[in-house]
Scaffold this motif. Structure first.
Motif, PDB file in Angstrom:
ATOM      1  N   PHE A   6       0.844  -1.192   0.000  1.00 56.73           N
ATOM      2  CA  PHE A   6       0.000   0.000   0.000  1.00 56.73           C
ATOM      3  C   PHE A   6       0.881   1.245   0.000  1.00 56.73           C
ATOM      4  N   THR A   7       0.454   2.254  -0.718  1.00 58.49           N
ATOM      5  CA  THR A   7       1.036   3.578  -0.545  1.00 58.49           C
ATOM      6  C   THR A   7       0.098   4.307   0.398  1.00 58.49           C
ATOM      7  N   ILE A   8       0.663   4.833   1.475  1.00 62.94           N
ATOM      8  CA  ILE A   8      -0.166   5.490   2.494  1.00 62.94           C
ATOM      9  C   ILE A   8       0.345   6.915   2.712  1.00 62.94           C
ATOM     10  N   ARG A   9      -0.554   7.754   3.241  1.00 62.67           N
ATOM     11  CA  ARG A   9      -0.195   9.131   3.567  1.00 62.67           C
ATOM     12  C   ARG A   9      -0.104   9.262   5.079  1.00 62.67           C
ATOM     13  N   GLY A  10       1.046   9.743   5.550  1.00 64.57           N
ATOM     14  CA  GLY A  10       1.248   9.979   6.970  1.00 64.57           C
ATOM     15  C   GLY A  10       0.531  11.234   7.438  1.00 64.57           C
ATOM     16  N   MET A  11       0.577  11.475   8.735  1.00 59.26           N
ATOM     17  CA  MET A  11      -0.126  12.624   9.326  1.00 59.26           C
ATOM     18  C   MET A  11       0.367  13.968   8.781  1.00 59.26           C
ATOM     19  N   LYS A  12       1.621  14.049   8.407  1.00 56.94           N
ATOM     20  CA  LYS A  12       2.178  15.303   7.894  1.00 56.94           C
ATOM     21  C   LYS A  12       2.132  15.373   6.371  1.00 56.94           C
ATOM     22  N   ASP A  14       3.363  13.111   4.248  1.00 52.71           N
ATOM     23  CA  ASP A  14       4.396  12.320   3.582  1.00 52.71           C
ATOM     24  C   ASP A  14       3.826  10.993   3.097  1.00 52.71           C
ATOM     25  N   LEU A  15       4.346  10.500   1.985  1.00 54.40           N
ATOM     26  CA  LEU A  15       3.912   9.215   1.452  1.00 54.40           C
ATOM     27  C   LEU A  15       4.901   8.130   1.855  1.00 54.40           C
ATOM     28  N   TYR A  16       4.353   6.985   2.262  1.00 52.66           N
ATOM     29  CA  TYR A  16       5.155   5.836   2.665  1.00 52.66           C
ATOM     30  C   TYR A  16       4.590   4.594   1.995  1.00 52.66           C
ATOM     31  N   THR A  17       5.384   3.538   2.014  1.00 54.53           N
ATOM     32  CA  THR A  17       4.942   2.256   1.494  1.00 54.53           C
ATOM     33  C   THR A  17       4.864   1.261   2.642  1.00 54.53           C
ATOM     34  N   CYS A  18       3.696   0.645   2.809  1.00 54.83           N
ATOM     35  CA  CYS A  18       3.504  -0.425   3.791  1.00 54.83           C
ATOM     36  C   CYS A  18       3.334  -1.723   3.021  1.00 54.83           C
ATOM     37  N   THR A  19       4.124  -2.700   3.389  1.00 56.90           N
ATOM     38  CA  THR A  19       4.139  -3.982   2.699  1.00 56.90           C
ATOM     39  C   THR A  19       3.854  -5.100   3.693  1.00 56.90           C
ATOM     40  N   ASN A  52      -8.189   0.316   8.715  1.00 53.20           N
ATOM     41  CA  ASN A  52      -8.283   1.727   8.359  1.00 53.20           C
ATOM     42  C   ASN A  52      -7.828   1.938   6.919  1.00 53.20           C
ATOM     43  N   ARG A  53      -8.786   2.203   6.037  1.00 49.65           N
ATOM     44  CA  ARG A  53      -8.485   2.462   4.628  1.00 49.65           C
ATOM     45  C   ARG A  53      -8.171   3.930   4.362  1.00 49.65           C
ATOM     46  N   SER A  54      -8.511   4.800   5.304  1.00 47.19           N
ATOM     47  CA  SER A  54      -8.442   6.236   5.051  1.00 47.19           C
ATOM     48  C   SER A  54      -7.030   6.735   4.776  1.00 47.19           C
ATOM     49  N   ILE A  55      -6.005   6.002   5.202  1.00 55.36           N
ATOM     50  CA  ILE A  55      -4.627   6.447   4.969  1.00 55.36           C
ATOM     51  C   ILE A  55      -4.077   5.949   3.631  1.00 55.36           C
ATOM     52  N   VAL A  56      -4.800   5.069   2.961  1.00 51.35           N
ATOM     53  CA  VAL A  56      -4.326   4.477   1.707  1.00 51.35           C
ATOM     54  C   VAL A  56      -4.581   5.444   0.552  1.00 51.35           C
ATOM     55  N   VAL A  57      -3.529   5.752  -0.199  1.00 53.26           N
ATOM     56  CA  VAL A  57      -3.672   6.612  -1.378  1.00 53.26           C
ATOM     57  C   VAL A  57      -3.450   5.841  -2.681  1.00 53.26           C
ATOM     58  N   SER A  58      -2.943   4.621  -2.574  1.00 54.63           N
ATOM     59  CA  SER A  58      -2.806   3.793  -3.777  1.00 54.63           C
ATOM     60  C   SER A  58      -4.194   3.298  -4.174  1.00 54.63           C
ATOM     61  N   ASN A  60      -5.506   0.499  -4.327  1.00 53.12           N
ATOM     62  CA  ASN A  60      -5.866  -0.837  -3.850  1.00 53.12           C
ATOM     63  C   ASN A  60      -6.374  -0.827  -2.402  1.00 53.12           C
ATOM     64  N   ALA A  61      -7.036   0.248  -2.002  1.00 52.74           N
ATOM     65  CA  ALA A  61      -7.531   0.349  -0.624  1.00 52.74           C
ATOM     66  C   ALA A  61      -8.427  -0.828  -0.244  1.00 52.74           C
ATOM     67  N   GLU A  62      -9.129  -1.407  -1.209  1.00 53.67           N
ATOM     68  CA  GLU A  62     -10.005  -2.548  -0.914  1.00 53.67           C
ATOM     69  C   GLU A  62      -9.218  -3.750  -0.404  1.00 53.67           C
ATOM     70  N   GLN A  63      -7.931  -3.802  -0.701  1.00 52.21           N
ATOM     71  CA  GLN A  63      -7.119  -4.933  -0.234  1.00 52.21           C
ATOM     72  C   GLN A  63      -6.875  -4.893   1.274  1.00 52.21           C
ATOM     73  N   VAL A  64      -7.167  -3.771   1.920  1.00 49.58           N
ATOM     74  CA  VAL A  64      -7.079  -3.714   3.384  1.00 49.58           C
ATOM     75  C   VAL A  64      -7.990  -4.787   3.977  1.00 49.58           C
ATOM     76  N   ASP A  65      -9.115  -5.049   3.306  1.00 47.98           N
ATOM     77  CA  ASP A  65     -10.059  -6.071   3.775  1.00 47.98           C
ATOM     78  C   ASP A  65      -9.480  -7.478   3.700  1.00 47.98           C
ATOM     79  N   GLU A  66      -8.410  -7.684   2.960  1.00 44.79           N
ATOM     80  CA  GLU A  66      -7.776  -8.995   2.841  1.00 44.79           C
ATOM     81  C   GLU A  66      -6.795  -9.278   3.981  1.00 44.79           C
ATOM     82  N   LEU A  67      -6.409  -8.245   4.721  1.00 43.41           N
ATOM     83  CA  LEU A  67      -5.396  -8.428   5.755  1.00 43.41           C
ATOM     84  C   LEU A  67      -5.811  -9.397   6.864  1.00 43.41           C
ATOM     85  N   PRO A  68      -7.073  -9.382   7.361  1.00 41.26           N
ATOM     86  CA  PRO A  68      -7.419 -10.367   8.399  1.00 41.26           C
ATOM     87  C   PRO A  68      -7.196 -11.809   7.954  1.00 41.26           C
ATOM     88  N   ASP A  69      -7.542 -12.129   6.711  1.00 40.44           N
ATOM     89  CA  ASP A  69      -7.302 -13.486   6.208  1.00 40.44           C
ATOM     90  C   ASP A  69      -5.808 -13.762   6.064  1.00 40.44           C
TER      91      ASP A  69
END
Length: 98
Positions: A6-12, A14-19, A52-58, A60-69
């Motif tokens: 995921f590409t996410i936006r931090g509080m300030k 900034d863009l980061y990548t969470c893998t 929390n999908r709200s921080i995802v800017v890529s 593929n925000a719907e893939q957040v729902d795949e994380l529990p599995d």
């Protein structure tokens, strides 16, 4: 190996990548934020795990729902259950003190 990035936006702003990568019963989660790069607690990874999908800017925000599995049956799930139980025990002890 299963891999979600995921590409996410931090509080300030900034863009980061969470893998998230799962291999067998092991899940690794990485973030390019300063805390994540230094191996410290990273709120971005936990936010995604909490759904929390709200921080995802890529796109593929719907893939957040795949994380529990993806987490189910891994060492991370075991650690999250232990953490949840510890928080509950702490809250019960705190209530007894009041």
């Amino acid at each position: 190996m299963r891999h979600i990035e995921f590409t996410i936006r931090g509080m300030k702003g900034d863009l980061y990548t969470c893998t998230f990568e799962r291999e067998g019963e092991n899940l690794n989660a990485f973030c390019t934020c300063p805390d994540g790069r230094n191996g410290n607690y990273c709120k971005h990874r936990f936010a995604l795990i909490d759904g929390n999908r709200s921080i995802v800017v890529s796109n593929n925000a719907e893939q957040v729902d795949e994380l529990p599995d993806m987490i189910a049956g891994t060492d991370v799930e075991t650690a999250l259950v232990a953490l949840s139980e510890a928080i509950e025990s702490y809250q019960q002890a705190e209530e007894r003190l009041v």
